[in-house]
Design a protein around this motif. Structure first.
Motif, PDB file in Angstrom:
ATOM      1  N   MET A   1     -15.434  -7.127  14.691  1.00 34.68           N
ATOM      2  CA  MET A   1     -14.121  -6.645  14.780  1.00 34.68           C
ATOM      3  C   MET A   1     -13.994  -5.505  14.178  1.00 34.68           C
ATOM      4  O   MET A   1     -14.970  -5.223  13.528  1.00 34.68           O
ATOM      5  CB  MET A   1     -13.020  -7.696  13.012  1.00 34.68           C
ATOM      6  CG  MET A   1     -12.693  -8.968  13.703  1.00 34.68           C
ATOM      7  SD  MET A   1     -12.114  -9.736  11.863  1.00 34.68           S
ATOM      8  CE  MET A   1     -13.287 -10.450  10.899  1.00 34.68           C
ATOM      9  N   PRO A   2     -12.911  -4.767  14.838  1.00 34.95           N
ATOM     10  CA  PRO A   2     -12.624  -3.193  14.724  1.00 34.95           C
ATOM     11  C   PRO A   2     -12.927  -3.266  13.299  1.00 34.95           C
ATOM     12  O   PRO A   2     -11.958  -3.897  12.492  1.00 34.95           O
ATOM     13  CB  PRO A   2     -11.603  -2.947  15.666  1.00 34.95           C
ATOM     14  CG  PRO A   2     -11.596  -3.685  16.296  1.00 34.95           C
ATOM     15  CD  PRO A   2     -11.418  -5.353  16.047  1.00 34.95           C
ATOM     16  N   THR A   3     -13.031  -1.668  12.705  1.00 36.95           N
ATOM     17  CA  THR A   3     -12.648  -1.456  11.593  1.00 36.95           C
ATOM     18  C   THR A   3     -11.497  -0.372  11.924  1.00 36.95           C
ATOM     19  O   THR A   3     -11.486   0.638  12.783  1.00 36.95           O
ATOM     20  CB  THR A   3     -13.963  -0.520  10.635  1.00 36.95           C
ATOM     21  OG1 THR A   3     -15.398  -1.969  10.341  1.00 36.95           O
ATOM     22  CG2 THR A   3     -14.062   0.151   9.520  1.00 36.95           C
ATOM     23  N   TYR A   4     -10.585  -0.608  10.593  1.00 36.44           N
ATOM     24  CA  TYR A   4      -9.687   0.670  10.229  1.00 36.44           C
ATOM     25  C   TYR A   4      -9.419   1.491   8.966  1.00 36.44           C
ATOM     26  O   TYR A   4     -10.033   0.673   7.728  1.00 36.44           O
ATOM     27  CB  TYR A   4      -8.633   0.327  10.516  1.00 36.44           C
ATOM     28  CG  TYR A   4      -8.351  -0.560  12.339  1.00 36.44           C
ATOM     29  CD1 TYR A   4      -8.279   0.268  12.755  1.00 36.44           C
ATOM     30  CD2 TYR A   4      -8.186  -2.067  12.509  1.00 36.44           C
ATOM     31  CE1 TYR A   4      -8.045   0.102  14.630  1.00 36.44           C
ATOM     32  CE2 TYR A   4      -8.577  -2.228  13.805  1.00 36.44           C
ATOM     33  CZ  TYR A   4      -8.175  -1.503  14.594  1.00 36.44           C
ATOM     34  OH  TYR A   4      -8.210  -2.210  16.066  1.00 36.44           O
ATOM     35  N   ILE A   5      -8.549   2.737   8.554  1.00 38.22           N
ATOM     36  CA  ILE A   5      -8.882   3.563   7.885  1.00 38.22           C
ATOM     37  C   ILE A   5      -7.816   3.636   7.810  1.00 38.22           C
ATOM     38  O   ILE A   5      -6.646   4.072   8.142  1.00 38.22           O
ATOM     39  CB  ILE A   5      -9.750   4.731   7.667  1.00 38.22           C
ATOM     40  CG1 ILE A   5     -11.159   4.767   7.986  1.00 38.22           C
ATOM     41  CG2 ILE A   5      -9.482   5.316   6.110  1.00 38.22           C
ATOM     42  CD1 ILE A   5     -12.107   3.391   7.912  1.00 38.22           C
ATOM     43  N   ALA A   6      -6.902   3.130   6.625  1.00 33.31           N
ATOM     44  CA  ALA A   6      -5.331   3.256   6.638  1.00 33.31           C
ATOM     45  C   ALA A   6      -4.630   4.018   5.230  1.00 33.31           C
ATOM     46  O   ALA A   6      -5.621   3.582   3.845  1.00 33.31           O
ATOM     47  CB  ALA A   6      -4.863   1.918   6.025  1.00 33.31           C
ATOM     48  N   PHE A   7      -3.675   5.018   5.232  1.00 28.40           N
ATOM     49  CA  PHE A   7      -3.813   6.290   4.036  1.00 28.40           C
ATOM     50  C   PHE A   7      -1.615   5.221   4.167  1.00 28.40           C
ATOM     51  O   PHE A   7      -1.186   5.873   4.668  1.00 28.40           O
ATOM     52  CB  PHE A   7      -3.405   7.339   4.899  1.00 28.40           C
ATOM     53  CG  PHE A   7      -5.237   7.684   5.218  1.00 28.40           C
ATOM     54  CD1 PHE A   7      -5.637   8.341   4.215  1.00 28.40           C
ATOM     55  CD2 PHE A   7      -5.746   7.376   6.610  1.00 28.40           C
ATOM     56  CE1 PHE A   7      -7.074   8.312   4.579  1.00 28.40           C
ATOM     57  CE2 PHE A   7      -6.760   7.551   7.060  1.00 28.40           C
ATOM     58  CZ  PHE A   7      -7.941   8.307   5.887  1.00 28.40           C
ATOM     59  N   LEU A   8      -1.429   5.443   2.650  1.00 28.75           N
ATOM     60  CA  LEU A   8      -0.337   5.117   2.057  1.00 28.75           C
ATOM     61  C   LEU A   8       0.206   5.808   1.689  1.00 28.75           C
ATOM     62  O   LEU A   8      -0.027   6.692   0.937  1.00 28.75           O
ATOM     63  CB  LEU A   8      -0.870   3.919   1.703  1.00 28.75           C
ATOM     64  CG  LEU A   8      -0.768   2.090   1.606  1.00 28.75           C
ATOM     65  CD1 LEU A   8      -2.186   2.166   2.119  1.00 28.75           C
ATOM     66  CD2 LEU A   8      -1.131   1.456   0.349  1.00 28.75           C
ATOM     67  N   ARG A   9       1.750   6.389   2.282  1.00 22.19           N
ATOM     68  CA  ARG A   9       2.731   7.247   1.667  1.00 22.19           C
ATOM     69  C   ARG A   9       3.240   6.361   0.684  1.00 22.19           C
ATOM     70  O   ARG A   9       3.115   5.806   0.709  1.00 22.19           O
ATOM     71  CB  ARG A   9       3.241   7.072   2.948  1.00 22.19           C
ATOM     72  CG  ARG A   9       3.987   8.607   2.230  1.00 22.19           C
ATOM     73  CD  ARG A   9       5.156   9.290   4.250  1.00 22.19           C
ATOM     74  NE  ARG A   9       5.562  10.698   3.263  1.00 22.19           N
ATOM     75  CZ  ARG A   9       6.169  10.648   2.671  1.00 22.19           C
ATOM     76  NH1 ARG A   9       7.073   8.765   2.118  1.00 22.19           N
ATOM     77  NH2 ARG A   9       7.094  11.893   2.369  1.00 22.19           N
ATOM     78  N   ALA A  10       3.168   7.759  -0.540  1.00 16.76           N
ATOM     79  CA  ALA A  10       4.657   7.654  -1.944  1.00 16.76           C
ATOM     80  C   ALA A  10       3.795   6.294  -2.147  1.00 16.76           C
ATOM     81  O   ALA A  10       5.448   5.726  -2.785  1.00 16.76           O
ATOM     82  CB  ALA A  10       5.592   7.948  -1.058  1.00 16.76           C
ATOM     83  N   ILE A  11       3.028   5.777  -3.031  1.00 18.82           N
ATOM     84  CA  ILE A  11       2.363   4.704  -3.974  1.00 18.82           C
ATOM     85  C   ILE A  11       2.308   6.081  -5.275  1.00 18.82           C
ATOM     86  O   ILE A  11       1.870   6.680  -5.146  1.00 18.82           O
ATOM     87  CB  ILE A  11       1.704   4.302  -3.453  1.00 18.82           C
ATOM     88  CG1 ILE A  11      -0.051   4.347  -3.206  1.00 18.82           C
ATOM     89  CG2 ILE A  11       2.028   3.508  -1.682  1.00 18.82           C
ATOM     90  CD1 ILE A  11      -0.666   3.235  -2.785  1.00 18.82           C
ATOM     91  N   ASN A  12       1.992   4.819  -5.938  1.00 17.76           N
ATOM     92  CA  ASN A  12       1.374   5.322  -7.801  1.00 17.76           C
ATOM     93  C   ASN A  12       1.968   6.575  -7.611  1.00 17.76           C
ATOM     94  O   ASN A  12       1.881   7.481  -8.875  1.00 17.76           O
ATOM     95  CB  ASN A  12       0.419   5.152  -7.869  1.00 17.76           C
ATOM     96  CG  ASN A  12       0.196   3.736  -7.758  1.00 17.76           C
ATOM     97  OD1 ASN A  12       0.745   2.272  -7.880  1.00 17.76           O
ATOM     98  ND2 ASN A  12      -0.797   3.987  -6.570  1.00 17.76           N
ATOM     99  N   LEU A  13       3.323   6.562  -7.464  1.00 19.73           N
ATOM    100  CA  LEU A  13       4.124   7.963  -7.426  1.00 19.73           C
ATOM    101  C   LEU A  13       5.575   7.302  -8.588  1.00 19.73           C
ATOM    102  O   LEU A  13       6.642   6.800  -8.338  1.00 19.73           O
ATOM    103  CB  LEU A  13       4.877   8.751  -6.523  1.00 19.73           C
ATOM    104  CG  LEU A  13       3.758   9.241  -6.074  1.00 19.73           C
ATOM    105  CD1 LEU A  13       4.899   9.801  -4.430  1.00 19.73           C
ATOM    106  CD2 LEU A  13       2.591  10.298  -7.075  1.00 19.73           C
TER     107      LEU A  13
END
Length: 182
Positions: free
Chosen positions: A1-13
């Motif tokens: 299975m492919p691996t991905y890197i996700a970057f979430l915007r504007a959390i814990n603000l």
């Protein structure tokens, strides 16, 4: 299975956008992600998925995160090879332009148009500059992010909605999660 890197915007603000790492992990798993890991509390996620495109993974994650949190969480997804390339470009820019106080990298779901990229790259605001490379915009700052004039320029805003990380954070993410990339 492919691996991905996700970057979430504007959390814990602030008080209304809380999304702790453990909850991010559970919501990522609910979206079909496996082998999920998080780094820091700013929304850096490694996962494997049966999906074959980063865009499909991003859609799945955004739906799961919104369902879990009750607010939209824009998410930008890259392959490990793409993260390694972004970090390599950051290193090359450091060599080219010399030391800067802060090197932020804005990450986008889609690459800007050539005209938009050219316009932002033509800016030099009090020694600050931006280099756009695909879905990443490297902001080279002599001050801190909060006083940076580059980010307030209409040309930079035209790049769209993205999420930013420091060069140091992206380098660590690459070292932790992208070691199998040739």
């Amino acid at each position: 299975m492919p691996t991905y890197i996700a970057f979430l915007r504007a959390i814990n603000l602030g008080a209304t956008r809380k999304f702790p790492k453990d909850a991010v992990k559970l919501a990522t798993e609910a979206a079909g992600g496996t082998d999920v890991e998080t780094y820091l509390n700013t929304g850096n996620v490694r996962l494997t998925s049966t999906r074959r495109s980063a865009a499909a993974v991003a859609r799945d994650l955004e739906q799961a995160y919104a369902a879990d949190r009750g607010f939209e969480v824009p998410t930008v997804v890259f392959t490990p090879a793409e993260v390694v390339a972004i970090v390599a470009r950051a290193t090359a820019l450091a060599d080219q332009y010399g030391p800067v106080k802060n090197h932020y990298i804005a990450l986008y779901a889609d690459a800007p148009s050539a005209a938009t990229a050219t316009a932002v790259q033509a800016l030099e605001v009090e020694g600050e500059r931006c280099v756009v490379d695909g879905r990443a915009a490297h902001a080279l700052l002599h001050g801190n992010i909060h006083s940076a004039k580059l980010f307030r320029a209409k040309q930079f805003s035209a790049l769209g909605v993205g999420t930013s990380r420091t060069r140091a954070v992206l380098t660590t993410v690459a070292e932790k999660w992208c070691t199998d990339v040739d």
